[in-house]
Design a protein around this motif. Structure first.
Motif, mmCIF file in Angstrom:
data_model
loop_
_atom_site.group_PDB
_atom_site.id
_atom_site.type_symbol
_atom_site.label_atom_id
_atom_site.label_comp_id
_atom_site.label_asym_id
_atom_site.label_seq_id
_atom_site.Cartn_x
_atom_site.Cartn_y
_atom_site.Cartn_z
ATOM 1 N N VAL A 191 0.861 -1.187 0.000
ATOM 2 C CA VAL A 191 0.000 0.000 0.000
ATOM 3 C C VAL A 191 0.895 1.233 0.000
ATOM 4 C CG1 VAL A 191 -1.996 1.075 1.108
ATOM 5 C CG2 VAL A 191 -1.491 -1.354 1.542
ATOM 6 N N ALA A 192 0.434 2.326 -0.573
ATOM 7 C CA ALA A 192 1.226 3.553 -0.577
ATOM 8 C C ALA A 192 0.347 4.763 -0.305
ATOM 9 C CB ALA A 192 1.955 3.731 -1.910
ATOM 10 N N SER A 193 0.903 5.717 0.431
ATOM 11 C CA SER A 193 0.251 7.008 0.652
ATOM 12 C C SER A 193 0.561 7.919 -0.528
ATOM 13 C CB SER A 193 0.765 7.653 1.942
ATOM 14 O OG SER A 193 0.367 6.916 3.075
ATOM 15 N N CYS A 194 -0.486 8.431 -1.175
ATOM 16 C CA CYS A 194 -0.319 9.311 -2.333
ATOM 17 C C CYS A 194 -1.087 10.613 -2.125
ATOM 18 C CB CYS A 194 -0.817 8.620 -3.605
ATOM 19 S SG CYS A 194 0.094 7.123 -4.039
ATOM 20 N N HIS A 195 -0.566 11.668 -2.750
ATOM 21 C CA HIS A 195 -1.166 12.985 -2.584
ATOM 22 C C HIS A 195 -1.347 13.728 -3.904
ATOM 23 C CE1 HIS A 195 1.089 11.830 1.043
ATOM 24 N NE2 HIS A 195 0.072 12.346 1.682
ATOM 25 N N ASP A 196 -0.784 13.197 -4.982
ATOM 26 C CA ASP A 196 -0.864 13.884 -6.263
ATOM 27 C C ASP A 196 -0.675 12.881 -7.402
ATOM 28 O OD1 ASP A 196 1.927 13.373 -6.444
ATOM 29 O OD2 ASP A 196 2.399 15.311 -5.546
ATOM 30 N N GLU A 197 -0.755 13.392 -8.613
ATOM 31 C CA GLU A 197 -0.662 12.530 -9.793
ATOM 32 C C GLU A 197 0.675 11.817 -9.880
ATOM 33 O OE1 GLU A 197 -0.879 13.001 -14.689
ATOM 34 O OE2 GLU A 197 -1.679 14.577 -13.376
ATOM 35 N N GLN A 198 1.759 12.504 -9.564
ATOM 36 C CA GLN A 198 3.086 11.907 -9.670
ATOM 37 C C GLN A 198 3.218 10.715 -8.723
ATOM 38 O OE1 GLN A 198 6.591 14.030 -8.084
ATOM 39 N NE2 GLN A 198 7.534 13.719 -10.099
ATOM 40 N N GLU A 199 2.765 10.866 -7.501
ATOM 41 C CA GLU A 199 2.875 9.764 -6.552
ATOM 42 C C GLU A 199 1.976 8.591 -6.948
ATOM 43 O OE1 GLU A 199 4.194 12.361 -2.616
ATOM 44 O OE2 GLU A 199 2.150 11.578 -2.745
ATOM 45 N N LEU A 200 0.808 8.867 -7.502
ATOM 46 C CA LEU A 200 -0.048 7.786 -7.986
ATOM 47 C C LEU A 200 0.640 7.003 -9.100
ATOM 48 C CD1 LEU A 200 -3.527 9.550 -8.074
ATOM 49 C CD2 LEU A 200 -2.893 7.636 -6.596
ATOM 50 N N GLN A 201 1.312 7.697 -10.005
ATOM 51 C CA GLN A 201 2.024 7.026 -11.092
ATOM 52 C C GLN A 201 3.189 6.201 -10.558
ATOM 53 O OE1 GLN A 201 2.926 10.448 -13.530
ATOM 54 N NE2 GLN A 201 1.016 10.288 -14.691
ATOM 55 N N MET A 202 3.875 6.711 -9.555
ATOM 56 C CA MET A 202 4.959 5.949 -8.924
ATOM 57 C C MET A 202 4.413 4.682 -8.266
ATOM 58 S SD MET A 202 7.254 8.887 -7.076
ATOM 59 C CE MET A 202 8.140 10.146 -7.997
ATOM 60 N N ALA A 203 3.300 4.824 -7.565
ATOM 61 C CA ALA A 203 2.700 3.675 -6.887
ATOM 62 C C ALA A 203 2.317 2.590 -7.879
ATOM 63 C CB ALA A 203 1.481 4.125 -6.082
ATOM 64 N N ALA A 204 1.724 2.998 -8.993
ATOM 65 C CA ALA A 204 1.357 2.026 -10.024
ATOM 66 C C ALA A 204 2.603 1.358 -10.597
ATOM 67 C CB ALA A 204 0.562 2.719 -11.125
ATOM 68 N N ALA A 205 3.668 2.120 -10.772
ATOM 69 C CA ALA A 205 4.889 1.591 -11.376
ATOM 70 C C ALA A 205 5.560 0.533 -10.503
ATOM 71 C CB ALA A 205 5.875 2.725 -11.659
ATOM 72 N N ILE A 206 5.474 0.656 -9.185
ATOM 73 C CA ILE A 206 6.118 -0.335 -8.321
ATOM 74 C C ILE A 206 5.177 -1.482 -7.959
ATOM 75 C CG2 ILE A 206 7.651 1.444 -7.378
ATOM 76 C CD1 ILE A 206 6.127 1.066 -4.684
ATOM 77 N N GLY A 207 3.957 -1.458 -8.487
ATOM 78 C CA GLY A 207 3.070 -2.600 -8.325
ATOM 79 C C GLY A 207 2.307 -2.668 -7.024
#
Length: 329
Positions: free
Chosen positions: A242-258
């Protein structure tokens, strides 16, 4: 949506704690794999109308209650699809393979035993997750936590993040082990920390940890490189991520690491930061649409906000004060 992307309506159909899945014909695209029933939306057709039509044709059931669950865009080598997935929790008729396809009613735990098309992976995850993600209040001792968690179980909470920022890593691990031993398999447990938990619980990454893992080029299921901020040694960890996200960039990072799912915050003003910037419902909806993973909305929300969150595509809501039960009564 790309004009060449096929819009498919699909359903996670629930009855008595089980979910219906169907096997695709051998001659079909991704033939022989299991799927969540549905079919192509016709031009000019309303989404729910299309879902109802497809389920009547495929399963012989009439939908009486449904809501959006997750919306996925996926590119295969030979076609691009949008899977517009709804949770169906009310229907009339007895479901059967009206087109000759095998169907099965399976438990959540059994879903992982079936082979699905690649695009269905986040649907399996969404079908396995509850609508609430409770985060424990900071600074509570073990007995206070147990009292609150027992009340949370009584009102239907199924997933808990153990958040205790004032404890050192050793104290935190001891507390987590004691709570899991005391409460058994009552909850899906998610822990925080510099390294993944070793007891089968999930791991919730801070935004800082997310960025470090992304910059290191790591993806879930791969081995970690040695040294901070990653795992010491050459290990593989495959629990809930699970990851804490706050913006588009962090959402894309979260998706990239699975990651399996994310929290997105802050949606509304919070008691702890009343004047701080927040996303609002409209921006939250835009961000949810960018990723193919379940999203829990966080920040200033209570159980009363669940319907609104799900209407804009969220899996559900996460929170501390908005979900933690009152243990003083």
């Amino acid at each position: 949506m790309s004009p060449n992307r096929i819009h498919v309506m699909a359903a996670v159909i629930r009855r008595d704690g089980r979910t219906l899945i169907a096997r695709r014909p051998e001659t079909a695209h991704q033939g022989g794999l299991w799927e969540f029933p549905g079919g192509k939306l016709e031009t000019g057709e309303e989404r729910l109308d299309g879902l109802r039509r497809e389920l009547l044709e495929e399963l012989g059931i009439s939908v009486t209650s449904a809501r959006p669950l997750i919306d996925i865009s996926h590119d295969y080598a030979d076609k691009s699809v949008r899977l517009d997935v709804w949770l169906v929790d009310g229907f009339e008729g007895e479901a059967h393979g009206a087109e000759g396809q095998p169907i099965r009613w399976v438990t959540t735990a059994e879903l992982s035993e079936y082979a699905f098309p690649a695009a269905n992976k986040p649907i399996v995850t969404a079908a396995s997750l509850p609508p609430y993600y409770l985060i424990t209040p900071d600074g509570s001792d073990s007995e206070e936590l147990i009292a609150g968690l027992e009340l949370a179980e009584a009102v239907g909470i199924e997933m808990v993040q153990l958040r205790q920022t004032r404890l050192g890593s050793g104290e935190y691990e001891h507390l987590a082990a004691g709570l899991v031993e005391r409460l058994g398999d009552v909850f899906i447990w998610i822990c925080k920390g510099a390294v993944p938990p070793a007891d089968g619980a999930g791991w919730h990454l801070t935004a800082r940890q997310l960025r470090a893992l992304y910059q290191a080029g790591w993806c879930k299921g791969e081995r970690f490189a040695a040294g901070p901020p990653l795992l010491p040694g050459d290990e593989v960890w495959c629990g809930w991520l699970v990851a804490s996200c706050h913006d588009e960039q962090e959402l894309q990072m979260a998706a990239a690491i699975g990651v399996d799912f994310v929290t997105l915050s802050p949606v509304l003003p919070t008691q702890s930061h009343p004047g701080a910037p927040h996303l609002g419902w409209s921006r939250a909806a835009e961000l949810i649409a960018l990723v193919n993973v379940p999203v829990y909305l966080l920040g200033g929300l209570t159980k009363d906000d669940l319907d609104q969150a799900q209407r804009i595509g969220a899996q559900g809501i996460a929170g501390i004060s908005g979900l933690w039960p009152d243990t003083t009564q």
